[in-house]
Design a protein around this motif. Structure first.
Motif, PDB file in Angstrom:
ATOM      1  N   ALA A 129       0.836  -1.207   0.000  1.00 24.96           N
ATOM      2  CA  ALA A 129       0.000   0.000   0.000  1.00 24.96           C
ATOM      3  C   ALA A 129       0.869   1.254   0.000  1.00 24.96           C
ATOM      4  CB  ALA A 129      -0.928  -0.009   1.211  1.00 24.96           C
ATOM      5  N   ALA A 130       1.952   1.228   0.797  1.00 27.25           N
ATOM      6  CA  ALA A 130       2.857   2.373   0.846  1.00 27.25           C
ATOM      7  C   ALA A 130       3.538   2.585  -0.499  1.00 27.25           C
ATOM      8  CB  ALA A 130       3.897   2.161   1.943  1.00 27.25           C
ATOM      9  N   ARG A 131       3.922   1.477  -1.148  1.00 31.95           N
ATOM     10  CA  ARG A 131       4.584   1.590  -2.450  1.00 31.95           C
ATOM     11  C   ARG A 131       3.629   2.136  -3.494  1.00 31.95           C
ATOM     12  NH1 ARG A 131       8.432   3.495  -5.121  1.00 31.95           N
ATOM     13  NH2 ARG A 131       8.851   2.464  -7.133  1.00 31.95           N
ATOM     14  N   LEU A 132       2.366   1.728  -3.450  1.00 32.10           N
ATOM     15  CA  LEU A 132       1.377   2.253  -4.389  1.00 32.10           C
ATOM     16  C   LEU A 132       1.208   3.765  -4.207  1.00 32.10           C
ATOM     17  CD1 LEU A 132      -1.420  -0.477  -4.394  1.00 32.10           C
ATOM     18  CD2 LEU A 132       0.073   0.167  -6.298  1.00 32.10           C
ATOM     19  N   ALA A 133       1.248   4.224  -2.965  1.00 30.53           N
ATOM     20  CA  ALA A 133       1.151   5.659  -2.699  1.00 30.53           C
ATOM     21  C   ALA A 133       2.351   6.393  -3.288  1.00 30.53           C
ATOM     22  CB  ALA A 133       1.052   5.906  -1.190  1.00 30.53           C
ATOM     23  N   GLU A 134       3.534   5.794  -3.167  1.00 31.33           N
ATOM     24  CA  GLU A 134       4.736   6.386  -3.759  1.00 31.33           C
ATOM     25  C   GLU A 134       4.620   6.458  -5.278  1.00 31.33           C
ATOM     26  OE1 GLU A 134       7.967   4.000  -2.442  1.00 31.33           O
ATOM     27  OE2 GLU A 134       7.947   4.774  -0.382  1.00 31.33           O
ATOM     28  N   LEU A 135       4.097   5.388  -5.875  1.00 31.55           N
ATOM     29  CA  LEU A 135       3.945   5.361  -7.330  1.00 31.55           C
ATOM     30  C   LEU A 135       2.946   6.409  -7.799  1.00 31.55           C
ATOM     31  CD1 LEU A 135       3.913   1.502  -7.953  1.00 31.55           C
ATOM     32  CD2 LEU A 135       5.756   3.110  -8.510  1.00 31.55           C
ATOM     33  N   ASP A 136       1.882   6.626  -7.022  1.00 34.29           N
ATOM     34  CA  ASP A 136       0.903   7.651  -7.364  1.00 34.29           C
ATOM     35  C   ASP A 136       1.553   9.031  -7.355  1.00 34.29           C
ATOM     36  OD1 ASP A 136      -1.090   5.802  -7.661  1.00 34.29           O
ATOM     37  OD2 ASP A 136      -1.918   6.072  -5.644  1.00 34.29           O
ATOM     38  N   ALA A 137       2.399   9.274  -6.351  1.00 39.96           N
ATOM     39  CA  ALA A 137       3.091  10.563  -6.259  1.00 39.96           C
ATOM     40  C   ALA A 137       4.056  10.741  -7.429  1.00 39.96           C
ATOM     41  CB  ALA A 137       3.840  10.656  -4.924  1.00 39.96           C
ATOM     42  N   GLU A 138       4.762   9.666  -7.785  1.00 41.84           N
ATOM     43  CA  GLU A 138       5.696   9.728  -8.909  1.00 41.84           C
ATOM     44  C   GLU A 138       4.952   9.996 -10.216  1.00 41.84           C
ATOM     45  OE1 GLU A 138       8.054   6.202  -9.002  1.00 41.84           O
ATOM     46  OE2 GLU A 138       8.819   6.477  -6.964  1.00 41.84           O
ATOM     47  N   ALA A 139       3.801   9.353 -10.378  1.00 40.32           N
ATOM     48  CA  ALA A 139       3.013   9.536 -11.599  1.00 40.32           C
ATOM     49  C   ALA A 139       2.559  10.989 -11.739  1.00 40.32           C
ATOM     50  CB  ALA A 139       1.812   8.605 -11.591  1.00 40.32           C
ATOM     51  N   LYS A 140       2.172  11.612 -10.633  1.00 42.04           N
ATOM     52  CA  LYS A 140       1.754  13.013 -10.665  1.00 42.04           C
ATOM     53  C   LYS A 140       2.911  13.917 -11.071  1.00 42.04           C
ATOM     54  CE  LYS A 140      -1.945  12.588  -7.224  1.00 42.04           C
ATOM     55  NZ  LYS A 140      -2.408  12.972  -5.865  1.00 42.04           N
ATOM     56  N   GLN A 141       4.112  13.617 -10.584  1.00 30.73           N
ATOM     57  CA  GLN A 141       5.278  14.422 -10.942  1.00 30.73           C
ATOM     58  C   GLN A 141       5.592  14.304 -12.429  1.00 30.73           C
ATOM     59  OE1 GLN A 141       8.464  13.168  -8.375  1.00 30.73           O
ATOM     60  NE2 GLN A 141       7.520  14.008  -6.527  1.00 30.73           N
ATOM     61  N   VAL A 142       5.490  13.078 -12.940  1.00 31.69           N
ATOM     62  CA  VAL A 142       5.761  12.861 -14.369  1.00 31.69           C
ATOM     63  C   VAL A 142       4.739  13.618 -15.219  1.00 31.69           C
ATOM     64  CG1 VAL A 142       5.829  11.136 -16.211  1.00 31.69           C
ATOM     65  CG2 VAL A 142       6.852  10.622 -13.995  1.00 31.69           C
ATOM     66  N   LYS A 143       3.468  13.548 -14.832  1.00 32.64           N
ATOM     67  CA  LYS A 143       2.425  14.250 -15.577  1.00 32.64           C
ATOM     68  C   LYS A 143       2.640  15.757 -15.537  1.00 32.64           C
ATOM     69  CE  LYS A 143      -1.141  10.705 -14.972  1.00 32.64           C
ATOM     70  NZ  LYS A 143      -2.450  10.370 -14.357  1.00 32.64           N
ATOM     71  N   ALA A 144       3.138  16.271 -14.408  1.00 36.28           N
ATOM     72  CA  ALA A 144       3.402  17.708 -14.293  1.00 36.28           C
ATOM     73  C   ALA A 144       4.498  18.130 -15.259  1.00 36.28           C
ATOM     74  CB  ALA A 144       3.800  18.047 -12.852  1.00 36.28           C
ATOM     75  N   VAL A 145       5.537  17.290 -15.382  1.00 37.38           N
ATOM     76  CA  VAL A 145       6.626  17.590 -16.317  1.00 37.38           C
ATOM     77  C   VAL A 145       6.095  17.619 -17.754  1.00 37.38           C
ATOM     78  CG1 VAL A 145       8.781  16.702 -17.308  1.00 37.38           C
ATOM     79  CG2 VAL A 145       8.446  16.687 -14.829  1.00 37.38           C
ATOM     80  N   LEU A 146       5.280  16.631 -18.111  1.00 35.94           N
ATOM     81  CA  LEU A 146       4.739  16.562 -19.464  1.00 35.94           C
ATOM     82  C   LEU A 146       3.811  17.737 -19.747  1.00 35.94           C
ATOM     83  CD1 LEU A 146       4.320  15.112 -22.144  1.00 35.94           C
ATOM     84  CD2 LEU A 146       2.532  13.747 -21.044  1.00 35.94           C
ATOM     85  N   PHE A 147       2.969  18.085 -18.778  1.00 34.68           N
ATOM     86  CA  PHE A 147       2.029  19.185 -18.988  1.00 34.68           C
ATOM     87  C   PHE A 147       2.767  20.512 -19.157  1.00 34.68           C
ATOM     88  CE2 PHE A 147      -0.999  22.473 -17.628  1.00 34.68           C
ATOM     89  CZ  PHE A 147      -2.069  22.164 -18.447  1.00 34.68           C
ATOM     90  N   ASP A 148       3.828  20.710 -18.399  1.00 34.52           N
ATOM     91  CA  ASP A 148       4.606  21.944 -18.523  1.00 34.52           C
ATOM     92  C   ASP A 148       5.276  22.010 -19.896  1.00 34.52           C
ATOM     93  OD1 ASP A 148       7.468  23.501 -17.849  1.00 34.52           O
ATOM     94  OD2 ASP A 148       5.704  24.323 -16.839  1.00 34.52           O
ATOM     95  N   ALA A 149       5.751  20.846 -20.372  1.00 31.64           N
ATOM     96  CA  ALA A 149       6.362  20.805 -21.702  1.00 31.64           C
ATOM     97  C   ALA A 149       5.324  21.129 -22.774  1.00 31.64           C
ATOM     98  CB  ALA A 149       6.968  19.424 -21.953  1.00 31.64           C
ATOM     99  N   LYS A 150       4.103  20.651 -22.584  1.00 35.33           N
ATOM    100  CA  LYS A 150       3.039  20.931 -23.549  1.00 35.33           C
ATOM    101  C   LYS A 150       2.729  22.427 -23.586  1.00 35.33           C
ATOM    102  CE  LYS A 150      -0.287  18.013 -23.959  1.00 35.33           C
ATOM    103  NZ  LYS A 150      -1.504  17.173 -23.736  1.00 35.33           N
TER     104      LYS A 150
END
Length: 277
Positions: A129-150
């Motif tokens: 469960a803790a690892r899934l929470a970490e992955l969710d946070a990582e996914a949000k960071q990746v999406k933020a990078v992509l959105f800023d590039a867009k």
């Protein structure tokens, strides 16, 4: 110390989902010469010491296996075997009532072991469960990078070629995150399915998770090769159209890659979880 154990010095390190971690720069050994940990240069993050038993040499790469994965696999094996023995005891008593007294003494032992494994399962569940929470946070960071590039691309601050490269890289990271999420879901399903009712004592059929059949383990492992990125097709505005993740393909792993692991890595299992990048 054998040259085989030193062969991975200088190799690049990835996790089993393909994410780059760093480069092996050295090792730390015990007093008897056995490897304790491996020093990995992670760039600005500095040097990290990775436990040797969590590493597998594969061609030009060293793959890092998450601790939660090793713990979960060990738990699945132990719980499956314990349940099979408990069920076998029940079957023996059902067939011969005269064995009931003897079976009860042995049954206490395995019931106690099962209780311990159930407690261990709760601990593993918390880690998942803790690892899934970490992955969710990582996914949000990746999406933020992509959105800023867009935004930069739409405002003509970034060339299309650069934006496409950002899209490729972020798609890779999202795919790695999704692969790990999927595997965590599979592990949870396997653990929840390990019950006395689902276990069979027939040697030809068992609920223990199985890996793809491996005819033989080659002496030399196959080097990971880059996967094609079908998700880079651009639309009329120069923005890529998101495609489904590339099909996962297992890498062949040398069984003797790491002789220091007391539990031992099952070659067939590693062929299943290590993905080509």
């Amino acid at each position: 110390m054998s040259e085989e154990k030193l062969a991975f010095v200088g190799k690049q390190v990835k996790d089993i989902y393909g994410t780059f971690i760093g480069k092996v720069v050295g090792i730390i050994t015990e007093i008897d010469g056995e490897i304790e940990s491996v020093g990995v240069d992670c760039g600005s993050a500095g040097i990290k010491q990775l436990p040797y038993e969590q590493l597998v040499v594969q061609g030009d790469f060293v793959f890092f296996i998450p601790k939660w994965r090793l713990e979960a696999q060990k738990l699945i094996r132990q719980k499956s075997l314990t349940l099979k023995r408990i069920k076998a005891l029940h079957e023996i008593v059902a067939e011969n009532d005269g064995m009931k007294e003897d079976a009860e003494l042995v049954s206490i032992k395995y019931e106690k072991k099962l209780n311990e494994l159930n407690e261990a399962e709760k601990a593993v569940g918390d880690k998942l469960a803790a690892r899934l929470a970490e992955l969710d946070a990582e996914a949000k960071q990746v999406k933020a990078v992509l959105f800023d590039a867009k935004l930069q691309f739409r405002s003509n601050e970034m060339k299309e070629e650069t934006y496409q490269q950002v899209k490729i890289n972020t798609d890779e990271l999202v795919e790695h995150i999704n692969n790990e999420r999927t595997e965590i879901g599979n592990v949870r399903a396997k653990l929840s399915g390990l019950t006395i009712d689902n276990i069979t004592t027939d040697s030809a059929a068992t609920t223990t998770p199985t890996a793809p059949t491996v005819d033989s383990v080659p002496a030399t492992a196959t080097t990971a090769e880059p996967a094609s990125h079908s998700s880079t097709t651009a639309d009329s505005h120069g923005e890529p159209v998101t495609a489904t993740p590339a099909e996962e393909k297992p890498i062949t792993v040398t069984a003797s890659s790491n002789n220091n692991n007391e539990e031992g890595h099952d070659a067939a299992w590693l062929n299943q979880v290590i993905q080509q990048q």
